[in-house]
Scaffold this active site. Structure first.
Site, short mmCIF file in Angstrom:
data_model
loop_
_atom_site.label_atom_id
_atom_site.label_comp_id
_atom_site.label_asym_id
_atom_site.label_seq_id
_atom_site.Cartn_x
_atom_site.Cartn_y
_atom_site.Cartn_z
N ASP A 91 11.83 23.33 -3.82
CA ASP A 91 12.57 22.52 -4.79
C ASP A 91 14.06 22.41 -4.50
O ASP A 91 14.76 21.69 -5.21
CB ASP A 91 12.39 23.10 -6.19
CG ASP A 91 10.95 23.50 -6.47
OD1 ASP A 91 10.10 22.61 -6.44
OD2 ASP A 91 10.70 24.70 -6.68
N ARG A 118 -10.61 1.22 15.21
CA ARG A 118 -10.57 1.76 13.84
C ARG A 118 -11.74 1.21 13.02
O ARG A 118 -12.73 1.89 12.82
CB ARG A 118 -9.21 1.44 13.20
CG ARG A 118 -8.99 2.14 11.86
CD ARG A 118 -7.53 2.12 11.46
NE ARG A 118 -6.98 0.77 11.30
CZ ARG A 118 -5.70 0.54 10.98
NH1 ARG A 118 -4.86 1.54 10.82
NH2 ARG A 118 -5.26 -0.70 10.84
N CYS A 125 13.46 24.82 0.88
CA CYS A 125 12.57 25.43 -0.12
C CYS A 125 11.70 24.36 -0.78
O CYS A 125 11.85 23.17 -0.51
CB CYS A 125 13.39 26.16 -1.17
SG CYS A 125 14.62 27.30 -0.52
N LYS A 152 0.84 -1.20 0.00
CA LYS A 152 0.00 0.00 0.00
C LYS A 152 0.87 1.25 0.00
O LYS A 152 2.07 1.19 0.27
CB LYS A 152 -0.94 0.00 1.21
CG LYS A 152 -0.23 0.02 2.55
CD LYS A 152 -1.22 0.01 3.69
CE LYS A 152 -0.50 0.04 5.04
NZ LYS A 152 -1.43 0.12 6.18
N TYR A 211 14.63 31.48 2.77
CA TYR A 211 13.44 32.28 3.08
C TYR A 211 13.38 32.63 4.56
O TYR A 211 13.71 31.82 5.43
CB TYR A 211 12.17 31.52 2.70
CG TYR A 211 11.93 31.40 1.21
CD1 TYR A 211 11.62 32.53 0.45
CD2 TYR A 211 12.00 30.17 0.58
CE1 TYR A 211 11.39 32.41 -0.92
CE2 TYR A 211 11.76 30.05 -0.79
CZ TYR A 211 11.46 31.18 -1.53
OH TYR A 211 11.23 31.07 -2.88
N HIS A 254 -6.39 -6.10 13.84
CA HIS A 254 -5.10 -5.41 13.77
C HIS A 254 -4.67 -5.05 15.18
O HIS A 254 -5.43 -4.43 15.93
CB HIS A 254 -5.20 -4.15 12.91
CG HIS A 254 -3.87 -3.62 12.50
ND1 HIS A 254 -3.17 -4.14 11.44
CD2 HIS A 254 -3.09 -2.65 13.02
CE1 HIS A 254 -2.03 -3.50 11.30
NE2 HIS A 254 -1.95 -2.58 12.27
N ARG A 281 0.54 -10.74 7.12
CA ARG A 281 0.58 -9.48 6.37
C ARG A 281 1.95 -8.85 6.62
O ARG A 281 2.20 -8.27 7.67
CB ARG A 281 -0.54 -8.54 6.83
CG ARG A 281 -1.94 -9.15 6.80
CD ARG A 281 -3.02 -8.11 7.12
NE ARG A 281 -2.83 -7.47 8.41
CZ ARG A 281 -3.45 -7.81 9.54
NH1 ARG A 281 -4.31 -8.83 9.53
NH2 ARG A 281 -3.24 -7.15 10.66
#
Length: 370
Positions: free
Chosen positions: A314, A140, A312, A40, A266, A169, A221
Site C-alpha cells: 500500500d 489464437r 509495499c 476491454k 521489507y 488479428h 477496431r
C-alpha cells in the site's frame, strides 16, 4: 475492490486527449468504414463506461470488449450501439448474449453444432450476431482453412444466428518487417473471397494496422491508440501524433531524515549511505504499482526521486533531494516541470509493455475525468 477516495492517490484521465485521438482516426478512415472503440479490460485501465460515453459522443459506430460481462456493463450504463465481444463464449451463455444484444466470435464448427442443438432445445429470444474468426497466423482463435470456413458458413444459415462479421488479428502489424503481416493479409482476403456472400462487417484493422499500414476492410477496431499509447511501444514511431490520456499522482504523506546506515523497506534491500530524506507515498502493488518498480523513480517538484526499498502493498518510499513538505504533489505518470514519466518508461523498466502497466492499475485507485 472499493475505491480509496480518502487518500490522495488518483488516476486522472484527460478526456480532451481521448477526443483528439478519436478525431484524428476519424479523419484517416473513409466514410464507409465503421469505427469501433475498444474498451476491454476497463478501457485499458482508463475506465470502460466513461471512455465509451466519450467515444459515443464523438460518433463511433460501436464497441469491442473482451467478455460478456464487459458488454453487459456497457448495456446497463445505457450504451445502445453495437458491442462485439472478442473472446470466445460458452454455448450455455447464448441466451444472455441474445438478451443483451451482443455480438460474439465463432471459431469452430463443433461449437456451432452444439449451439444449434441448444437452440433447438431452448430457442433464445433473437438470433445471436456472430463474427467468424479466421486464424491467419496468430495461432489464437479462428478457422484455419477455407474448407472449415465453408462448413461454418453452412451452419450459420440456421435461425439461431445472424452472420454479421468476419475478421482476423495481425500478429506483427506493429513491427518494421512487414512480410508476415502481408502473408496474413493475403490469406485473409483469399479466404473470404470464396464465400457466397460477405457479412456486414469485414475487419482486420487495429490501431497498429491503421498507423503503419492501411485501413483495410469496412470496420476499424481502434484500441490502444485511442488512449494515446503507441501500439509498438517504442519500436516504431507513430505515423501521426498520439496524445496520452492517463496520468497518476499522489502526495507525500510522511517525510523524515534517516541517519546513515538505516534500512528502508521489507527485506532490508536498501540502506542509506548518508543522512537521507525519505518520503512515503500511499501507493503500492495492491494498486498495480508493482514490486519490480523498486529502483525506478517518481517526479516531485520536477525532480526525479528514486524509489528505495521494496514497493509495499500500500505504500512506497523515495529518496528526496532535500526536505519537502508533507502534502507535496508526487507524479508517478505524467509531466512535472521539464520532466516526464510515461507508461512506456515504467514498462521498459520492468520488462513489459505499456498495455500491461495500464491494465494493472486496480479499481482501488479512483479515476478522475477532466
Amino acid at each position: 475492490m472499493v475505491k480509496s477516495i480518502y487518500r490522495p492517490t488518483k488516476i486522472t484521465i484527460d478526456t480532451r486527449a481521448i477526443r483528439k485521438n478519436l478525431r484524428t482516426v476519424s479523419q484517416r478512415i473513409s466514410k464507409n468504414q465503421a469505427l469501433f472503440a475498444v474498451v476491454k479490460a476497463n478501457g485499458y485501465g482508463h475506465g470502460a463506461v466513461q471512455i465509451a460515453k466519450i467515444a459515443e459522443d464523438e460518433g463511433v459506430d460501436g464497441f469491442c470488449v473482451a467478455t460478456i460481462d464487459e458488454g453487459i456493463e456497457l448495456r446497463e450504463a445505457g450504451i445502445t450501439l453495437p458491442i462485439l465481444v472478442l473472446g470466445l463464449v460458452e454455448v450455455s451463455t447464448l441466451p444472455v448474449v441474445s438478451e443483451y444484444q451482443l455480438s460474439i466470435p465463432v471459431a469452430t464448427t463443433e461449437w456451432l453444432d452444439l449451439a444449434i442443438q441448444e437452440y433447438q432445445r431452448n430457442p433464445w429470444k433473437q438470433p445471436v450476431a456472430v463474427h467468424v474468426a479466421l486464424d491467419t497466423g496468430m495461432g489464437r482463435i479462428g478457422f484455419l482453412t477455407s474448407a472449415e470456413l465453408h462448413h461454418a458458413y453452412q451452419r450459420l444459415q440456421a435461425p439461431a444466428f445472424l452472420f454479421e462479421g468476419i475478421f482476423t488479428h495481425f500478429a506483427t502489424a506493429d513491427q518494421a518487417d512487414t512480410s508476415y503481416w502481408l502473408e496474413q493479409k493475403e490469406k485473409f482476403f483469399a479466404m473470404i473471397e470464396t464465400l457466397p456472400e460477405q457479412p456486414r462487417y469485414v475487419h482486420v484493422t487495429n490501431s497498429a494496422t491503421l498507423i503503419w499500414h492501411e485501413p483495410l476492410g469496412n470496420m476499424v477496431r481502434y484500441g490502444v491508440a485511442m488512449y494515446g499509447l503507441n501500439p509498438s511501444s517504442d519500436a516504431l514511431d507513430p505515423a501521426y501524433p498520439l496524445v496520452p490520456a492517463l496520468s497518476l499522482s499522489s502526495k507525500l504523506m510522511q517525510v523524515k531524515k534517516l541517519p546513515v546506515g538505516s534500512g528502508v523497506g521489507y527485506g532490508h534491500t536498501y540502506e542509506t549511505t548518508a543522512d537521507e530524506w525519505i518520503g512515503t507515498i500511499p501507493i503500492g502493488y495492491a494498486d498495480g504499482y508493482v514490486r519490480k518498480l523498486q529502483g525506478f523513480h517518481v517526479l516531485i517538484e520536477g525532480e526525479f526521486c528514486k524509489i528505495v526499498g521494496r514497493v509495499c502493498m500500500d505504500q512506497l518510499m523515495v529518496r528526496l533531494p532535500h526536505e519537502m513538505p508533507v502534502g507535496t504533489r508526487v507524479t508517478l505518470v505524467g509531466v512535472d516541470g521539464q520532466n516526464q514519466i510515461t507508461l512506456q518508461d515504467m514498462a521498459s523498466y520492468i520488462g513489459t509493455i505499456h498495455y500491461e502497466v495500464a491494465c494493472l492499475f486496480s479499481e482501488r485507485v479512483p479515476r478522475v475525468y477532466e
